[in-house]
Scaffold this motif. Sequence first.
Motif, PDB file in Angstrom:
ATOM      1  N   MET A  71       0.847  -1.176   0.000  1.00  0.00           N
ATOM      2  CA  MET A  71       0.000   0.000   0.000  1.00  0.00           C
ATOM      3  C   MET A  71       0.890   1.236   0.000  1.00  0.00           C
ATOM      4  N   VAL A  72       0.739   2.095  -0.995  1.00  0.00           N
ATOM      5  CA  VAL A  72       1.522   3.315  -1.111  1.00  0.00           C
ATOM      6  C   VAL A  72       0.658   4.476  -0.634  1.00  0.00           C
ATOM      7  N   ILE A  73       1.192   5.240   0.280  1.00  0.00           N
ATOM      8  CA  ILE A  73       0.448   6.357   0.842  1.00  0.00           C
ATOM      9  C   ILE A  73       1.183   7.647   0.503  1.00  0.00           C
ATOM     10  N   GLN A  74       0.448   8.594  -0.069  1.00  0.00           N
ATOM     11  CA  GLN A  74       1.029   9.896  -0.344  1.00  0.00           C
ATOM     12  C   GLN A  74       0.698  10.819   0.825  1.00  0.00           C
ATOM     13  N   THR A  75       1.687  11.513   1.323  1.00  0.00           N
ATOM     14  CA  THR A  75       1.487  12.401   2.459  1.00  0.00           C
ATOM     15  C   THR A  75       0.673  13.615   2.033  1.00  0.00           C
ATOM     16  N   ILE A  76      -0.276  13.985   2.849  1.00  0.00           N
ATOM     17  CA  ILE A  76      -1.167  15.096   2.541  1.00  0.00           C
ATOM     18  C   ILE A  76      -0.478  16.435   2.808  1.00  0.00           C
ATOM     19  N   ARG A  77       0.279  16.525   3.865  1.00  0.00           N
ATOM     20  CA  ARG A  77       1.038  17.711   4.240  1.00  0.00           C
ATOM     21  C   ARG A  77       0.204  18.969   4.442  1.00  0.00           C
ATOM     22  N   LYS A  78      -0.920  18.808   5.105  1.00  0.00           N
ATOM     23  CA  LYS A  78      -1.694  19.960   5.509  1.00  0.00           C
ATOM     24  C   LYS A  78      -2.451  19.602   6.776  1.00  0.00           C
ATOM     25  N   LYS A  79      -3.063  20.587   7.383  1.00  0.00           N
ATOM     26  CA  LYS A  79      -3.756  20.346   8.640  1.00  0.00           C
ATOM     27  C   LYS A  79      -4.937  19.407   8.433  1.00  0.00           C
ATOM     28  N   ARG A  80      -5.162  18.537   9.425  1.00  0.00           N
ATOM     29  CA  ARG A  80      -6.238  17.548   9.335  1.00  0.00           C
ATOM     30  C   ARG A  80      -7.599  18.208   9.516  1.00  0.00           C
ATOM     31  N   PRO A  81      -8.590  17.779   8.731  1.00  0.00           N
ATOM     32  CA  PRO A  81      -9.936  18.327   8.896  1.00  0.00           C
ATOM     33  C   PRO A  81     -10.671  17.734  10.099  1.00  0.00           C
ATOM     34  N   LEU A  82     -10.239  16.564  10.548  1.00  0.00           N
ATOM     35  CA  LEU A  82     -10.853  15.866  11.674  1.00  0.00           C
ATOM     36  C   LEU A  82      -9.759  15.397  12.624  1.00  0.00           C
ATOM     37  N   PRO A  83     -10.105  15.049  13.855  1.00  0.00           N
ATOM     38  CA  PRO A  83      -9.111  14.505  14.777  1.00  0.00           C
ATOM     39  C   PRO A  83      -8.505  13.205  14.244  1.00  0.00           C
ATOM     40  N   ALA A  84      -7.268  12.941  14.612  1.00  0.00           N
ATOM     41  CA  ALA A  84      -6.552  11.761  14.129  1.00  0.00           C
ATOM     42  C   ALA A  84      -7.297  10.474  14.464  1.00  0.00           C
ATOM     43  N   ARG A  85      -7.911  10.406  15.632  1.00  0.00           N
ATOM     44  CA  ARG A  85      -8.616   9.187  16.024  1.00  0.00           C
ATOM     45  C   ARG A  85      -9.785   8.882  15.085  1.00  0.00           C
ATOM     46  N   GLN A  86     -10.541   9.911  14.712  1.00  0.00           N
ATOM     47  CA  GLN A  86     -11.668   9.705  13.797  1.00  0.00           C
ATOM     48  C   GLN A  86     -11.179   9.277  12.413  1.00  0.00           C
ATOM     49  N   LEU A  87     -10.152   9.932  11.906  1.00  0.00           N
ATOM     50  CA  LEU A  87      -9.613   9.562  10.601  1.00  0.00           C
ATOM     51  C   LEU A  87      -9.037   8.151  10.624  1.00  0.00           C
ATOM     52  N   ALA A  88      -8.398   7.781  11.743  1.00  0.00           N
ATOM     53  CA  ALA A  88      -7.831   6.439  11.861  1.00  0.00           C
ATOM     54  C   ALA A  88      -8.924   5.379  11.783  1.00  0.00           C
ATOM     55  N   GLU A  89     -10.050   5.643  12.409  1.00  0.00           N
ATOM     56  CA  GLU A  89     -11.168   4.697  12.338  1.00  0.00           C
ATOM     57  C   GLU A  89     -11.723   4.604  10.917  1.00  0.00           C
ATOM     58  N   MET A  90     -11.762   5.729  10.212  1.00  0.00           N
ATOM     59  CA  MET A  90     -12.283   5.740   8.843  1.00  0.00           C
ATOM     60  C   MET A  90     -11.389   4.938   7.894  1.00  0.00           C
ATOM     61  N   TYR A  91     -10.076   5.045   8.084  1.00  0.00           N
ATOM     62  CA  TYR A  91      -9.124   4.377   7.191  1.00  0.00           C
ATOM     63  C   TYR A  91      -8.597   3.051   7.738  1.00  0.00           C
ATOM     64  N   ASP A  92      -9.059   2.672   8.924  1.00  0.00           N
ATOM     65  CA  ASP A  92      -8.646   1.424   9.566  1.00  0.00           C
ATOM     66  C   ASP A  92      -7.130   1.357   9.773  1.00  0.00           C
ATOM     67  N   VAL A  93      -6.580   2.446  10.289  1.00  0.00           N
ATOM     68  CA  VAL A  93      -5.154   2.520  10.642  1.00  0.00           C
ATOM     69  C   VAL A  93      -5.060   3.110  12.045  1.00  0.00           C
ATOM     70  N   THR A  94      -3.847   3.241  12.558  1.00  0.00           N
ATOM     71  CA  THR A  94      -3.664   3.818  13.886  1.00  0.00           C
ATOM     72  C   THR A  94      -3.644   5.348  13.797  1.00  0.00           C
ATOM     73  N   PRO A  95      -3.966   6.018  14.907  1.00  0.00           N
ATOM     74  CA  PRO A  95      -3.895   7.487  14.909  1.00  0.00           C
ATOM     75  C   PRO A  95      -2.491   8.007  14.582  1.00  0.00           C
ATOM     76  N   ARG A  96      -1.472   7.274  14.990  1.00  0.00           N
ATOM     77  CA  ARG A  96      -0.103   7.704  14.705  1.00  0.00           C
ATOM     78  C   ARG A  96       0.160   7.710  13.195  1.00  0.00           C
ATOM     79  N   THR A  97      -0.401   6.741  12.491  1.00  0.00           N
ATOM     80  CA  THR A  97      -0.246   6.704  11.038  1.00  0.00           C
ATOM     81  C   THR A  97      -0.882   7.935  10.404  1.00  0.00           C
ATOM     82  N   ILE A  98      -2.042   8.317  10.889  1.00  0.00           N
ATOM     83  CA  ILE A  98      -2.714   9.525  10.385  1.00  0.00           C
ATOM     84  C   ILE A  98      -1.841  10.749  10.647  1.00  0.00           C
ATOM     85  N   MET A  99      -1.236  10.821  11.809  1.00  0.00           N
ATOM     86  CA  MET A  99      -0.373  11.954  12.130  1.00  0.00           C
ATOM     87  C   MET A  99       0.817  12.024  11.174  1.00  0.00           C
ATOM     88  N   ARG A 100       1.361  10.873  10.829  1.00  0.00           N
ATOM     89  CA  ARG A 100       2.479  10.837   9.878  1.00  0.00           C
ATOM     90  C   ARG A 100       2.035  11.271   8.489  1.00  0.00           C
TER      91      ARG A 100
END
Length: 79
Positions: free
Chosen positions: A1-30
């Motif tokens: 799985m190749v992930i391109q970094t967004i490099r901008k402020k998150r529209p939602l908290p990391a925990r919510q995005l992590a649940e949406m993408y089925d990854v950890t909050p730390r991955t969302i932060m990265r």
Amino acid sequence: MVIQTIRKKRPLPARQLAEMYDVTPRTIMRWAAQTRADWIDEQAAGREAIRAYHDDDGHSWTQTAKHFHLSLSTVKERA
């Protein structure tokens, strides 16, 4: 799985995005991490905006603090 970094402020908290993408909050932060250079540029622009509002437009420190929704001491420190 190749992930391109967004490099901008998150529209939602990391925990919510992590649940949406089925990854950890730390991955969302990265994924959404802002580069240091971008952060430094953003801070410099904010300082310049404060300086211009106070010095060029002739507002008081109190007016400047209210305009930027910051405390008086923070505005003075950043300018």
